[in-house]
Design a protein around this motif. Structure first.
Motif, PDB file in Angstrom:
ATOM      1  N   MET A  92       0.846  -1.197   0.000  1.00 20.82           N
ATOM      2  CA  MET A  92       0.000   0.000   0.000  1.00 20.82           C
ATOM      3  C   MET A  92       0.880   1.245   0.000  1.00 20.82           C
ATOM      4  O   MET A  92       1.934   1.288   0.655  1.00 20.82           O
ATOM      5  N   ALA A  93       0.449   2.270  -0.730  1.00 18.73           N
ATOM      6  CA  ALA A  93       1.186   3.536  -0.808  1.00 18.73           C
ATOM      7  C   ALA A  93       0.232   4.669  -0.483  1.00 18.73           C
ATOM      8  O   ALA A  93      -0.879   4.729  -1.031  1.00 18.73           O
ATOM      9  N   PHE A  94       0.665   5.572   0.402  1.00 15.37           N
ATOM     10  CA  PHE A  94      -0.219   6.667   0.791  1.00 15.37           C
ATOM     11  C   PHE A  94       0.587   7.806   1.393  1.00 15.37           C
ATOM     12  O   PHE A  94       1.766   7.661   1.730  1.00 15.37           O
ATOM     13  N   SER A  95      -0.085   8.944   1.526  1.00 15.88           N
ATOM     14  CA  SER A  95       0.550  10.114   2.131  1.00 15.88           C
ATOM     15  C   SER A  95       0.388  10.086   3.644  1.00 15.88           C
ATOM     16  O   SER A  95      -0.549   9.500   4.180  1.00 15.88           O
ATOM     17  N   ILE A  96       1.333  10.745   4.316  1.00 14.28           N
ATOM     18  CA  ILE A  96       1.231  11.056   5.739  1.00 14.28           C
ATOM     19  C   ILE A  96       1.381  12.566   5.826  1.00 14.28           C
ATOM     20  O   ILE A  96       2.469  13.098   5.625  1.00 14.28           O
ATOM     21  N   VAL A 149       4.118   0.685   2.387  1.00 14.34           N
ATOM     22  CA  VAL A 149       4.172  -0.320   3.447  1.00 14.34           C
ATOM     23  C   VAL A 149       5.074  -1.472   3.014  1.00 14.34           C
ATOM     24  O   VAL A 149       4.935  -2.016   1.912  1.00 14.34           O
ATOM     25  N   THR A 150       6.004  -1.841   3.891  1.00  9.28           N
ATOM     26  CA  THR A 150       6.899  -2.967   3.658  1.00  9.28           C
ATOM     27  C   THR A 150       6.521  -4.119   4.590  1.00  9.28           C
ATOM     28  O   THR A 150       5.546  -4.022   5.345  1.00  9.28           O
ATOM     29  N   ALA A 151       7.317  -5.184   4.574  1.00 10.13           N
ATOM     30  CA  ALA A 151       6.991  -6.360   5.383  1.00 10.13           C
ATOM     31  C   ALA A 151       7.013  -6.061   6.869  1.00 10.13           C
ATOM     32  O   ALA A 151       6.275  -6.682   7.644  1.00 10.13           O
ATOM     33  N   ASP A 152       7.845  -5.096   7.294  1.00  6.45           N
ATOM     34  CA  ASP A 152       7.966  -4.831   8.727  1.00  6.45           C
ATOM     35  C   ASP A 152       7.880  -3.355   9.091  1.00  6.45           C
ATOM     36  O   ASP A 152       8.253  -2.956  10.181  1.00  6.45           O
ATOM     37  N   GLY A 153       7.381  -2.531   8.188  1.00 10.90           N
ATOM     38  CA  GLY A 153       7.264  -1.096   8.465  1.00 10.90           C
ATOM     39  C   GLY A 153       6.877  -0.360   7.205  1.00 10.90           C
ATOM     40  O   GLY A 153       5.893  -0.691   6.554  1.00 10.90           O
ATOM     41  N   CYS A 154       7.672   0.652   6.850  1.00 11.57           N
ATOM     42  CA  CYS A 154       7.413   1.370   5.611  1.00 11.57           C
ATOM     43  C   CYS A 154       8.696   2.011   5.118  1.00 11.57           C
ATOM     44  O   CYS A 154       9.662   2.180   5.877  1.00 11.57           O
ATOM     45  N   VAL A 155       8.711   2.362   3.859  1.00 10.31           N
ATOM     46  CA  VAL A 155       9.796   3.132   3.266  1.00 10.31           C
ATOM     47  C   VAL A 155       9.231   4.499   2.890  1.00 10.31           C
ATOM     48  O   VAL A 155       8.114   4.601   2.370  1.00 10.31           O
ATOM     49  N   ASN A 156       9.989   5.540   3.193  1.00 10.47           N
ATOM     50  CA  ASN A 156       9.560   6.905   2.915  1.00 10.47           C
ATOM     51  C   ASN A 156      10.125   7.323   1.563  1.00 10.47           C
ATOM     52  O   ASN A 156      11.345   7.253   1.344  1.00 10.47           O
ATOM     53  N   LEU A 157       9.272   7.770   0.658  1.00 14.35           N
ATOM     54  CA  LEU A 157       9.706   8.139  -0.685  1.00 14.35           C
ATOM     55  C   LEU A 157      10.134   9.591  -0.802  1.00 14.35           C
ATOM     56  O   LEU A 157      10.584  10.011  -1.882  1.00 14.35           O
ATOM     57  N   ASN A 158       9.997  10.361   0.276  1.00 15.85           N
ATOM     58  CA  ASN A 158      10.416  11.768   0.265  1.00 15.85           C
ATOM     59  C   ASN A 158      11.434  11.993   1.367  1.00 15.85           C
ATOM     60  O   ASN A 158      11.211  11.577   2.513  1.00 15.85           O
TER      61      ASN A 158
END
Length: 372
Positions: free
Chosen positions: A328-332, A352-361
């Motif tokens: 899933m990809a979304f804004s915060i 969303v990754t397997a154990d958290g998330c990656v920030n694209l900015n």
């Protein structure tokens, strides 16, 4: 027109859509021109008075119903590379009869995509019965991004970060919001986007309006300025990032409040992982602001999904108990707004990754100095 992904990517999407159509208890779905059609077969464009639609039976092969004048354009997409059936028509013929033929029968229950207008829904209903929204099936497939989609979202994030790195040199006292906005729009294209989807330059009291765009207000020394910008990269995937700037020296109390906002945004990012609900991520930001006495200044949801649409599922909002899933990809993007004074917002896109998330900015999140 060319498609950004290989044909087998679109074939897998169509297969998944057919499965989800059956799982939703539908006999078929009719997908009108818009984001869902672009996602499924690479056909871009908005709905017009002439019907273009992808018809997906729950059992059977899909058919594209298209005006003959649009036939060449449609064949130059995954429709052609996959060899999908095409039912073309000319003015004076009934395209809705072609939809019925493509479904193979008058279905007991069929769905339509949410962008299909009444102009087309009502004639379909007259012929086939009242439809339901196909959104449950279509949003499920688009919410989970594959590796190719994530790569395009990463490209979009890098491109908009490059624009934000240029903003301090463009944002100066004595310039109007509109002038700065025009410079930013040019930078969005120069940094690798094919389109400019939106530019918000909200200075001083205009920053208290979350959806302010630009105006002829002259930016002044010590103004806090919200800059929210985004566009689509060549593959059609979108960027969306907000940073808050200050021209000259900030008011100390404003700087303190924005530091709390930065902490709230980071708390929400830290909360993201599979199994956590969308409303729990929203609450992570909201709780930090409330604890600092700023809860009532947060006027909107924490985030929205992003992909080939700037706003799509999932929505990171109170009351949304949807569990997050990998891909899933979304804004915060929490914000604080003080009518008549100023506002601030910080926004990143995360996956969303397997154990958290990656920030694209990755540009700095704090109150960023701009030229005076």
């Amino acid at each position: 027109m060319t498609t950004p992904f290989p044909a087998d990517v679109y074939a897998a999407r169509l297969s998944r859509a057919r499965t989800l159509t059956a799982d939703a208890g539908l006999d078929g779905i009719v997908v009108g021109a818009g984001p869902d059609l672009a996602y499924l077969v690479g056909v871009e464009g908005d709905t017009i008075e002439r019907l273009t639609a992808l018809v997906i039976p729950a059992a059977g092969e899909p058919t594209v119903v298209v005006p003959r004048m649009e036939l060449a354009k449609v064949r130059d997409t995954a429709v052609g590379s996959l060899g999908l059936a095409i039912a073309d028509w000319v003015d004076g013929e009934d395209p809705y009869a072609l939809v019925e033929d493509a479904l193979g029968f008058a279905p007991a229950r069929f769905g339509v995509s949410d962008v299909l207008p009444a102009l087309h829904v009502i004639p379909l209903a007259d012929r086939l019965g009242v439809p339901v929204l196909a959104t449950p099936a279509l949003r499920e497939i688009r919410m989970i991004k594959d590796d190719a989609e994530i790569a395009e979202l990463r490209r979009a994030g890098e491109a908009i970060d490059a624009v934000h790195r240029r903003v301090p040199g463009l944002l100066r006292a004595g310039h109007t919001e509109r002038e700065v906005g025009e410079d930013i729009a040019a930078a969005i294209l120069e940094e690798g986007h094919r389109t400019v989807e939106f530019v918000i330059v909200a200075s001083g009291p205009n920053g208290a309006d979350p959806h302010h765009e630009v105006s002829d207000r002259v930016i002044q020394d010590r103004d806090i300025v919200v800059v929210d910008i985004g566009g689509a990269v060549p593959a059609g995937y979108n960027s969306d990032s907000t940073r808050t700037y200050v021209v000259g020296e900030p008011d100390p109390e404003a700087a303190r409040r924005i530091a709390v906002l930065v902490a709230a945004q980071q708390a929400a990012v830290d909360a993201v992982r599979p199994g956590v609900t969308a409303e729990q991520v929203d609450a992570a930001a909201r709780d930090v602001l409330a604890a600092a006495g700023l809860g009532e200044a947060f006027l909107h949801r924490t985030g929205h999904g992003i992909g080939i649409s700037t706003h799509e599922e999932p929505y990171i909002a109170p009351g949304n108990a949807l569990p997050l899933r990998e891909g899933m990809a979304f804004s915060i993007e929490p914000g604080i707004y003080f009518p008549g004074a100023w506002g601030a917002r910080i926004e990143d896109i995360v996956v969303v990754t397997a154990d958290g998330c990656v920030n694209l900015n990755t540009t700095p999140h704090g109150l960023t100095p701009a030229g005076a």
